[in-house]
Write a protein that holds these residues in place. Structure first.
Motif, mmCIF file in Angstrom:
data_model
loop_
_atom_site.group_PDB
_atom_site.id
_atom_site.type_symbol
_atom_site.label_atom_id
_atom_site.label_comp_id
_atom_site.label_asym_id
_atom_site.label_seq_id
_atom_site.Cartn_x
_atom_site.Cartn_y
_atom_site.Cartn_z
ATOM 1 N N UNK A 93 21.278 19.283 89.311
ATOM 2 C CA UNK A 93 22.680 19.053 88.894
ATOM 3 C C UNK A 93 23.662 19.722 89.772
ATOM 4 N N UNK A 94 23.376 20.959 90.108
ATOM 5 C CA UNK A 94 24.344 21.736 91.164
ATOM 6 C C UNK A 94 24.058 21.033 92.359
ATOM 7 N N UNK A 95 23.016 20.629 93.033
ATOM 8 C CA UNK A 95 22.679 20.148 94.057
ATOM 9 C C UNK A 95 23.568 18.745 94.107
ATOM 10 N N UNK A 96 23.268 17.966 93.290
ATOM 11 C CA UNK A 96 23.968 16.524 93.380
ATOM 12 C C UNK A 96 25.412 16.467 93.173
ATOM 13 N N UNK A 97 25.852 17.492 92.213
ATOM 14 C CA UNK A 97 27.380 17.572 92.029
ATOM 15 C C UNK A 97 27.950 18.636 92.886
#
Length: 97
Positions: A93-97
């Motif tokens: 989630x951190x990587x994609x957002x």
């Protein structure tokens, strides 16, 4: 005189062996029986490579299935697996957002 007979017998045996081999190959590959056709089967390196890769992935799948079953059966490994999956989810989630 026997030397000539042995050579004739060996030639006849080779011819019969060749005929039987052709007959089995034709029946295996569903080719119609014809005396003039000679079927040659060559070894294919790519075919063997796919077989090796398939065996490798079957072994990997089996190992992962055993690990999954062990994580479901034992509570200690189950909680660690759930924690690791949660960490991976949060990092994605951190990587994609």
């Amino acid at each position: 005189m026997s030397k000539f007979k042995k050579e004739l017998v060996s030639k006849a045996e080779k011819e019969i062996g060749h005929y039987e081999k052709q007959k089995s190959i034709k029946s295996k590959y569903h080719i119609e029986e014809d005396e003039e056709k000679i079927v040659v089967v060559k070894n294919n390196m790519i075919k063997y490579l796919f077989v090796i890769v398939r065996i490798f992935f079957n072994i990997v799948f089996f190992v992962l299935a055993v690990i999954g079953m062990a994580s479901l059966i034992y509570p200690g490994t189950r909680s660690e697996l759930i924690r690791q999956l949660h960490d991976v989810y949060m990092q994605l989630i951190r990587l994609l957002l």
